[in-house]
Design a protein around this motif. Sequence first.
Motif, PDB file in Angstrom:
ATOM      1  N   LEU A   1      34.787  22.085  24.103  1.00  0.00           N
ATOM      2  CA  LEU A   1      34.560  20.917  23.255  1.00  0.00           C
ATOM      3  C   LEU A   1      33.973  21.328  21.910  1.00  0.00           C
ATOM      4  O   LEU A   1      34.449  20.902  20.848  1.00  0.00           O
ATOM      5  CB  LEU A   1      33.590  19.992  23.986  1.00  0.00           C
TER       6      LEU A   1
ATOM      7  N   HIS B   1      31.966   8.623  26.126  1.00  0.00           N
ATOM      8  CA  HIS B   1      31.935  10.067  26.370  1.00  0.00           C
ATOM      9  C   HIS B   1      30.760  10.639  25.576  1.00  0.00           C
ATOM     10  O   HIS B   1      30.620  10.341  24.389  1.00  0.00           O
ATOM     11  CB  HIS B   1      33.243  10.672  25.877  1.00  0.00           C
TER      12      HIS B   1
ATOM     13  N   SER C   1      44.572  11.334  10.443  1.00  0.00           N
ATOM     14  CA  SER C   1      43.361  11.352  11.251  1.00  0.00           C
ATOM     15  C   SER C   1      43.073  10.008  11.910  1.00  0.00           C
ATOM     16  O   SER C   1      42.288   9.945  12.844  1.00  0.00           O
ATOM     17  CB  SER C   1      42.149  11.730  10.395  1.00  0.00           C
TER      18      SER C   1
ATOM     19  N   PHE D   1      43.364  12.739  21.018  1.00  0.00           N
ATOM     20  CA  PHE D   1      44.287  11.865  20.290  1.00  0.00           C
ATOM     21  C   PHE D   1      44.452  12.252  18.833  1.00  0.00           C
ATOM     22  O   PHE D   1      45.252  11.660  18.127  1.00  0.00           O
ATOM     23  CB  PHE D   1      43.841  10.397  20.409  1.00  0.00           C
TER      24      PHE D   1
ATOM     25  N   PRO E   1      37.022  14.322  25.083  1.00  0.00           N
ATOM     26  CA  PRO E   1      37.001  12.915  24.681  1.00  0.00           C
ATOM     27  C   PRO E   1      38.318  12.523  24.011  1.00  0.00           C
ATOM     28  O   PRO E   1      39.030  13.370  23.472  1.00  0.00           O
ATOM     29  CB  PRO E   1      35.838  12.828  23.698  1.00  0.00           C
ATOM     30  N   ARG E   2      38.613  11.226  24.052  1.00  0.00           N
ATOM     31  CA  ARG E   2      39.881  10.748  23.504  1.00  0.00           C
ATOM     32  C   ARG E   2      40.020  11.057  22.025  1.00  0.00           C
ATOM     33  O   ARG E   2      41.104  11.367  21.544  1.00  0.00           O
ATOM     34  CB  ARG E   2      39.998   9.237  23.721  1.00  0.00           C
ATOM     35  N   ARG E   3      38.897  10.988  21.299  1.00  0.00           N
ATOM     36  CA  ARG E   3      39.011  11.224  19.859  1.00  0.00           C
ATOM     37  C   ARG E   3      39.523  12.639  19.600  1.00  0.00           C
ATOM     38  O   ARG E   3      40.243  12.893  18.657  1.00  0.00           O
ATOM     39  CB  ARG E   3      37.666  11.019  19.170  1.00  0.00           C
TER      40      ARG E   3
ATOM     41  N   ALA F   1      30.254  13.260  24.093  1.00  0.00           N
ATOM     42  CA  ALA F   1      30.621  13.956  22.857  1.00  0.00           C
ATOM     43  C   ALA F   1      30.951  12.985  21.732  1.00  0.00           C
ATOM     44  O   ALA F   1      30.998  13.380  20.574  1.00  0.00           O
ATOM     45  CB  ALA F   1      31.807  14.870  23.105  1.00  0.00           C
ATOM     46  N   GLU F   2      31.217  11.710  22.081  1.00  0.00           N
ATOM     47  CA  GLU F   2      31.573  10.756  21.036  1.00  0.00           C
ATOM     48  C   GLU F   2      30.359  10.034  20.467  1.00  0.00           C
ATOM     49  O   GLU F   2      30.479   9.254  19.539  1.00  0.00           O
ATOM     50  CB  GLU F   2      32.588   9.739  21.581  1.00  0.00           C
TER      51      GLU F   2
ATOM     52  N   ARG G   1      49.737  11.856  21.160  1.00  0.00           N
ATOM     53  CA  ARG G   1      49.958  10.426  20.955  1.00  0.00           C
ATOM     54  C   ARG G   1      51.421  10.067  21.187  1.00  0.00           C
ATOM     55  O   ARG G   1      51.742   9.101  21.860  1.00  0.00           O
ATOM     56  CB  ARG G   1      49.582  10.045  19.515  1.00  0.00           C
TER      57      ARG G   1
ATOM     58  N   PHE H   1      39.755   5.783  14.142  1.00  0.00           N
ATOM     59  CA  PHE H   1      40.259   7.077  14.613  1.00  0.00           C
ATOM     60  C   PHE H   1      41.357   6.836  15.640  1.00  0.00           C
ATOM     61  O   PHE H   1      41.320   5.858  16.401  1.00  0.00           O
ATOM     62  CB  PHE H   1      39.134   7.886  15.268  1.00  0.00           C
ATOM     63  N   HIS H   2      42.312   7.749  15.683  1.00  0.00           N
ATOM     64  CA  HIS H   2      43.356   7.658  16.702  1.00  0.00           C
ATOM     65  C   HIS H   2      42.712   7.670  18.082  1.00  0.00           C
ATOM     66  O   HIS H   2      41.789   8.430  18.343  1.00  0.00           O
ATOM     67  CB  HIS H   2      44.306   8.853  16.592  1.00  0.00           C
ATOM     68  N   GLY H   3      43.211   6.829  18.960  1.00  0.00           N
ATOM     69  CA  GLY H   3      42.716   6.828  20.337  1.00  0.00           C
ATOM     70  C   GLY H   3      41.477   5.985  20.524  1.00  0.00           C
ATOM     71  O   GLY H   3      40.919   5.946  21.610  1.00  0.00           O
ATOM     72  N   GLU H   4      41.012   5.319  19.470  1.00  0.00           N
ATOM     73  CA  GLU H   4      39.836   4.469  19.624  1.00  0.00           C
ATOM     74  C   GLU H   4      40.194   3.032  19.301  1.00  0.00           C
ATOM     75  O   GLU H   4      41.113   2.760  18.534  1.00  0.00           O
ATOM     76  CB  GLU H   4      38.710   4.964  18.714  1.00  0.00           C
TER      77      GLU H   4
END
Lengths: 254, 535, 273
Positions: free
Chosen positions: A189, B451, B65, C252, C247-249, B453-454, C258, B18-21
């Motif tokens: 990560l 998560h 992004s 993705f 994580p998704r961020r 990390a987010e 995607r 952001f993509h995926g959010e």
Amino acid sequence: MTRTHHLHPFTALTAAVGAAVVTTAAASWPLSAAVAVAAAILAVRGGVAGRVLSAAAVILVPLCLSLLVLHGLFFPEGHTVLAEWGPARVTAEGLEFALELGTRTTACVLVFLLFSFTVSVPDLLSALAARRIPPQFGFVLASTLTLLPAVAGRLDRIRQAQEARGMVVRGGLLSRMGTLRLQMVPLVLALMDDAGSRAQALDARGFGNAGPRTSYRDVADSTAQRRFRAAALVLTAAAVVARLVVSWPAGVTR
Amino acid sequence: MTAATRTALRASIGSFTFHGENRPALGSAALSVTPGALTAVLGGSGSGKSTLGKLLAGWLRAGHSGEFRGSLELDGTRLEFQGAPDDPRLNPAEWSRRVAYVPQDAAAMLSTVRATVAEELAFGLENRATPRAAMLRAVERTAARVGLSGLLDRDPATLSGGELRRLAVGCAVIAEPDILILDEPLASLDGAGAAQIEALIRGLCGAGTGVVLLSQAADRLAGEATHWTVLVGGVVTAEGTPAQLAGSAELERSGVLVPVVGGRGGEPDTGDRETGVLEGGAQKTGAQKDGVAAPGPGAGTHGAVAPVMAGLELNGVSFCYGGDSRRRVGPQPVLVLQNVNLTVRPGEIVAVTGANGTGKSTLLRHFNGLLRPAAGEVRVCGRNITGVPVGTVAASVGLLFQHPRDQLFERTVLRETLFGLRELFGKAGAEGKARAALAAVGLSAAAETVHPAELPSSQQRLLALATVLAREPAVLALDEPTVGLDRTGLEHLGRAVKAAAARGTAVVMVTHDLAYARATAHRILQLDAGNLREI
Amino acid sequence: MSKPALTVPAPGQAAGRSRRLLEIAGAAAIAATYVFLVLTQPADIANGPASFSALVALGGFLLGAVLLIIAVLPVLPTSTLVLIPVALVLNVVLGQLMGSTGLPFYIDAIGTVLIGVLAGPAAGAATGALSSIVWSFFNPTVLPFAAGAALIGFLAGMAARWGLFRRFYFVPIAGFVTGIIAGVISAPIAAFVFGGTSGLGTGAIVSAFRAMGDTLLAAITKQALISDPMDKAIVFTIAALLAYALPRRTTFQFPFVRRFRVLAGKSPAAPDA
């Protein structure tokens, strides 16, 4: 030490590639042994003998032992049987084959390690960029060399932090695998996060630009070195062609 | 005249996701930057300052992004974004040459592939095919500007924090940008390092560069700005001149740190800057009394129960790096700790301060056995920890590291806190303890969905604190807990530490923020030349 | 107007075609070399240490790997490019960590597979090939295996594209199949360039087949069929676990993830490991 620094990186690289290819093409163990010894002597004179030889030993000892056992004991093509225990037959041909391949690989490994441990990576990058090799290639090479030691330190920090949270490394395989997973996740990560922002920074600094680039670092080259490189390349090509011509019919008809 | 009043960059942001959010990181926000002026964007941790800065500078790009709706206007060129595939695509190299961004983590700015400071500075010019002679001149000029002239041949990996920050700024300004966006440029710098950056910023403004300061503290530097924009949850809640906004309710609500005269410095991590130290020094006795008085009850009740066993005891501890591995090359071993004695009673809060590199973190790592003393012993709740594995000592000693990211590895905040709790409290008790710990640091809302990390870095530290608190350790050791925390974070930290002390936990915190130490701790010790002494 | 523009046009299709041709040429070079080597393998290796085959194997496979790199590298977005050093470091470091558990596998491609899964087959192939080239700085014997490493990254990307990483139980199967293909392709390198394998376990297996009278190439191919599929099944599994834990961020941000819903439905299927 100083002598190798005056060498243009491509001169050293050409010499290393040439030596390795000629050795492979020649297929003669005395030549291979001579090349290996020459590389070792140069390593001693360059002051990198310890690093080159220890790195080479880690690679070569298991390989050569494996070759010796494999071909020394099991070589169905061999005729001259020296000793025999059940299915295992020690044959002169097998031992010679192991010797040939062992010395050849040893020579190539030593030559390349000598190159990589003496070359100045910044000079190499600059030289690659000047030849319009995609800068991405140089980036991958140099960035890896920067990352490797940093990752070892980071892994140590992660291990400490997790032990401080009550992680006890036990003996069992499953427990160790579990611990490993917990160490890998923050490592991957963090590395990917850093890489993400580094990509943004590189793009911002024009790394993604197509087109020509210049180089701040000036790498000295000379006519003599240019001539040497050309000669080495011709010699290498000649060795390859000779081997292909000599062996081609044999290769196809057999 | 006209140059000074002209707007160089104008951004109007509808949303950025952001993509995926699902939730936008930035909501409605607008910002104008004028050449030669200092503009400050103030906001707490997770307010979207960095996202805004990166979006303005082309580090985050529409479509690439995330999904961006809004417009960017640079020097008369206006770009509209609808979040559609045929939106304009920024050329990051050219946009960032004119609007440069320097991230908070200065190391992220570096290419990692250049061997010297000079070559690192030149990297951006090389990519733009600048002729070598011009490049040499630009490197020399920029190095002089950011104060790196003497370090041009150094390997960037060997620079100190302040030098690294100046190199990152140098990498940005060498391209002569019209606008420079600096993300927390003073974070984790000591007083001298911060002063150099401040002077550099003033010089840049004077030369006509529009500077945008992203900060979670309304500190002295932010006070010099002509315009403040307050950001909360990605949305601009207030803007105006510093005079208009100082002390306003909007600023109060944003979680931005506001320095208090004689109290805690604006930047918790630069607490040893002149003002804070001098003020504090003059009022030493008073501050100490205050410090003891506030959390006193906790300590008092425990003091009343006659002979209390010390939570943590260090007896004659000495330590030197390199002492255990003599074969390693290098100078002779340096004695980091020298016959250190320390007793921390349950419920007591002790702060350890000292300059950078005096071995504060080394001392802390002895508490749970990550480092073992060369001489002397460490006792936790009366038991000698010699030979006890770190993971076992961790049941009684909770250690919070400077980099919370290394301590986190699960997929949700709750799972992170639950890790290892079942063994201590049983399946039924564990979840209760975890949720209580999360509530104590204000992270209940994030428990199941987020998560780790987010989370913004401030909340990552609080989460790491929660994972430590949930285990209800007898000793709590905190390594620079205030660094990077906004006001909300500091309040949660302060409450959680006090609550832990009230429960009878012995707390030791290492910090170079003397003012914070005074406000929180019962005793302050200074580590100097391997010795601990009370101040 | 001489100043560079603040915006760039959308990527066109014309440039993509010549890249695609280079990719195909690279793959063809690798395949043709393999076929040639198998057809012309010296029946009697006692006559010399297969120098001819060694040169052909080295030349053909390296040419293929270099063509792939030339085709892919310049068009790789920077966000993917910066992951290649990370992948390489992960290959090495995670390989060493796994080695410390005492399992008899190499586990040296976790990073390559991870990039293949996140950034697609082309990036995976470039990562594999570049990894080998850069790693040969420290261990020159991995250089000849560049083509095999590229194949692993490519196949990992294809598996991800076909949605095999959406369900956890497909992952080891994809790894198993990848192991079969990559093992078979890499066998001639081990046989003709090095004359055997490094390491006691694999050496013993090759010896056993040799004792039964197999040619060296056949013995090494069979050995590869025994150890590689299992190894790659493990590597794919670990890479998938890591991808699920991100994580998704982070995941993705990759257009490949995607576009092809590489990890969709990950939460219900992902076990705790």
